[in-house]
Design a protein around this motif. Structure first.
Motif, PDB file in Angstrom:
ATOM      1  N   HIS A  70      -2.883  -5.181   0.279  1.00 40.60           N
ATOM      2  CA  HIS A  70      -3.551  -4.199  -0.589  1.00 40.60           C
ATOM      3  C   HIS A  70      -3.309  -4.596  -2.035  1.00 40.60           C
ATOM      4  N   ARG A  74      -6.247   3.409  -5.264  1.00 45.25           N
ATOM      5  CA  ARG A  74      -7.506   2.657  -5.293  1.00 45.25           C
ATOM      6  C   ARG A  74      -8.124   2.775  -6.683  1.00 45.25           C
ATOM      7  N   ALA A 133      -2.565   5.354  -0.305  1.00 42.58           N
ATOM      8  CA  ALA A 133      -2.673   4.143  -1.125  1.00 42.58           C
ATOM      9  C   ALA A 133      -3.497   4.397  -2.379  1.00 42.58           C
ATOM     10  N   VAL A 167      -1.713  -5.821   6.931  1.00 42.65           N
ATOM     11  CA  VAL A 167      -2.503  -5.266   5.830  1.00 42.65           C
ATOM     12  C   VAL A 167      -2.015  -5.827   4.503  1.00 42.65           C
ATOM     13  N   TRP A 188     -13.302   4.218   0.303  1.00 44.45           N
ATOM     14  CA  TRP A 188     -12.415   3.535   1.230  1.00 44.45           C
ATOM     15  C   TRP A 188     -13.214   2.506   2.024  1.00 44.45           C
ATOM     16  N   SER A 231      -8.740  -4.887  -0.438  1.00 48.79           N
ATOM     17  CA  SER A 231      -7.837  -4.550   0.657  1.00 48.79           C
ATOM     18  C   SER A 231      -8.257  -5.387   1.855  1.00 48.79           C
ATOM     19  N   ALA A 275       0.826  -1.203   0.000  1.00 47.37           N
ATOM     20  CA  ALA A 275       0.000   0.000   0.000  1.00 47.37           C
ATOM     21  C   ALA A 275       0.859   1.252   0.000  1.00 47.37           C
ATOM     22  N   LEU A 285      -4.733   2.986   4.990  1.00 43.73           N
ATOM     23  CA  LEU A 285      -4.621   3.212   3.548  1.00 43.73           C
ATOM     24  C   LEU A 285      -4.529   4.702   3.228  1.00 43.73           C
ATOM     25  N   PRO A 320      -5.233  -3.449  -5.346  1.00 46.60           N
ATOM     26  CA  PRO A 320      -6.263  -2.730  -6.094  1.00 46.60           C
ATOM     27  C   PRO A 320      -6.160  -3.003  -7.598  1.00 46.60           C
ATOM     28  N   THR A 372       1.954  -2.876  -6.625  1.00 46.28           N
ATOM     29  CA  THR A 372       0.864  -3.715  -6.127  1.00 46.28           C
ATOM     30  C   THR A 372       0.543  -4.892  -7.033  1.00 46.28           C
TER      31      THR A 372
END
Length: 514
Positions: free
Chosen positions: A421, A496, A494, A419, A508, A437, A98, A489, A423, A103
């Protein structure tokens, strides 16, 4: 006068005694080996990484993993990220995906590997990967782990899969990221072939065919050898040459196996076929055993050269085991009792085998059920190497697991959140695969789906297979975890996805509660 004489005599004896000891650095800087396997699932070993030995554990023959576990700490709740480049960048930087924004998996410069989607537009993530400079667009620049080790007296060796920077960028070459030696590492995370008779995916003997040909091993082209064995031999040769350097070594041995293509390791394939396994699974099992043989050869080399007492070995996979495609049997079941596999936010995509051997510190066998993540390798290895007061240009998310190795407790049930992440859109379909996430707090795990806004809540202590969504039964827990996830995030800015129809960013995870 006589008193002064005796004082001087005692002082000289003390000085002589201390001068006989090696310097502090020689005492406290061990050799370090990171042994990374590509796409190896939590169940792909005769070592059980659960409280129970399963039928899948009985399929595989990994005596050297058993040997390593007997001499170290086996982690039953170790995590990576859902696909390779995010995990590998996190190990190198200590950053969560993140934060570093690599990613998805990387390959071509300025080209996203996201598959198209009918509802979501995926973010402008760091498609060019990890870089040693800040002048490459769509990339993360960071102080790398091998660079810090190199600056603190280590001879740094890279062997095998790199997969950090995109083709045509400085980060594709491990030599630019802090390694003194690079063997077979480049931009690609996959390969054309494991077989020497196929030139490891290169079209002609003695050439390098981009992107899927493995570079730098031309002397083996045309031979009936397996890449896993070749990388092991090259790693041992590099350790032999390292004796002349007179420094502690850091060896990052990163196998391409057990990544596709599933090709038989002919040293072991026949017996699995004779056991009645389907062709893809027999090939896969032979690849697992070839990896284990590599581990055994490295451990034997250390012992035969009196290096085993001062060499730490960290064993891990870069993501969960492939299960969506290419395998035999029913898809998404190969990591059972975990749900799904590589690419998934569910446990089959992120929970991985991990073992750490640290002679003189760890008395094995020991088992730790505390959860750790691949981001933690960065601070842990630096602490093991006694690298203190180091400076990084990035903020580090990982937490050292050295206290666990020393028998202390790192996490209380709710103190630390993990965490994940993602996306992005990986490609194959399956359970838990999509733009998500995820957060784990204690035994509770929350998965947020960007496309639908759905929140799934699981209790892993009671439901390791994530088959019961408890979100409606525990709304306060959902709110608590969604809030923590959303806050984190936002704090790291982060990426998205957006909705194609409106161009608006997806909410979010906690925005539905605000």
């Amino acid at each position: 006068m006589e008193k002064n004489y005796y004082c001087l005599l005692i002082l000289n004896i003390l000085l002589l005694t201390f001068s006989c000891f090696p310097k502090e650095d020689a005492l406290v800087k061990p050799n370090i080996i990171v042994f990374i396997v590509d796409d190896m699932g939590w169940q792909d070993s005769s070592v059980p990484f659960w409280s129970n030995t399963t039928e899948k554990n009985k399929l595989y023959y990994t005596p050297n993993m058993e040997r390593l576990a007997a001499e170290g700490v086996k982690f039953t709740q170790a995590y990576a990220h859902a696909v390779c480049s995010p995990s590998r960048t996190s190990l190198m930087t200590g950053m969560n995906p993140a934060r570093h924004k690599v990613t998805n998996w990387t390959l071509l410069k300025d080209v996203s590997q996201d598959h198209s989607d009918e509802i979501l537009e995926f973010p402008d993530w760091n498609i060019n990967g990890l870089q040693p400079v800040d002048s490459i667009n769509h990339s993360v620049s960071a102080t790398s782990l091998p660079k810090l080790l190199q600056e603190n007296g280590y001879h740094t060796i890279h062997v095998g899969k790199a997969h950090w920077g995109a083709m045509g960028t400085p980060g594709e070459d491990p030599l630019n990221l802090g390694f003194d030696i690079n063997i077979a590492g480049h931009a690609a995370g996959g390969l054309g072939s494991f077989l020497g008779e196929k030139n490891f995916g290169n079209k002609e003997p003695g050439t390098h065919t981009k992107p899927w040909g493995v570079p730098g091993l031309e002397k083996y082209h045309g031979d009936t050898v397996n890449l896993t064995d070749v990388l092991t031999k090259e790693a041992i040769l590099a350790l032999e040459r390292a004796k002349e350097v007179e420094k502690p070594f850091y060896l990052y041995l990163s196998h391409y196996t057990v990544h596709i293509p599933l090709e038989p390791d002919h040293r072991f394939f026949k017996k699995y076929k004779e056991m009645g396994m389907e062709e893809p699974e027999a090939r896969y099992a032979s690849m697992v055993e070839g990896m284990d043989k590599s581990l055994g050869n490295i451990m034997n080399y250390l012992k035969n050269n009196d290096l085993d007492k001062n060499t730490i070995i960290l064993f891990m996979s870069d993501n969960g085991g492939l299960s969506a495609e290419a395998r035999g049997g029913r898809p998404h079941t190969h990591n059972s009792p975990l749900n799904s596999g590589k690419g998934s936010a569910y446990e089959g995509g992120i929970r991985v085998p991990m073992i750490v051997k640290w002679p003189g510190v760890v008395e094995g066998p020991r088992i730790s059920s505390e959860y750790v993540i691949i981001d933690d390798f960065f601070p842990s290895i630096l602490e093991m190497a006694n690298v203190q007061n180091f400076q990084t240009i990035q903020e580090v998310d990982g937490v050292s697991f050295v206290p666990i190795l020393k028998g202390k407790k790192l996490n209380s049930s709710d103190e630390r959140a993990l965490v994940w992440h993602y996306p992005n859109k990986w490609g194959p379909e399956g359970p838990g695969i999509g733009a998500t996430s995820t957060i784990r707090m204690g035994d509770w795990k929350l998965v947020y789906w960007y496309k639908t806004g759905e929140l799934e809540l699981f209790n892993l202590a009671d439901d390791i297979g994530e088959s019961h969504n408890l979100a409606s039964a525990h709304p306060q827990k959902v709110k608590e975890m969604a809030t923590a996830l959303g806050q984190y995030l936002r704090s790291v800015n982060a990426d998205r996805p957006k909705f194609l129809l409106t161009g608006e960013p997806c909410p979010w995870p906690d925005e539905g509660f605000n």
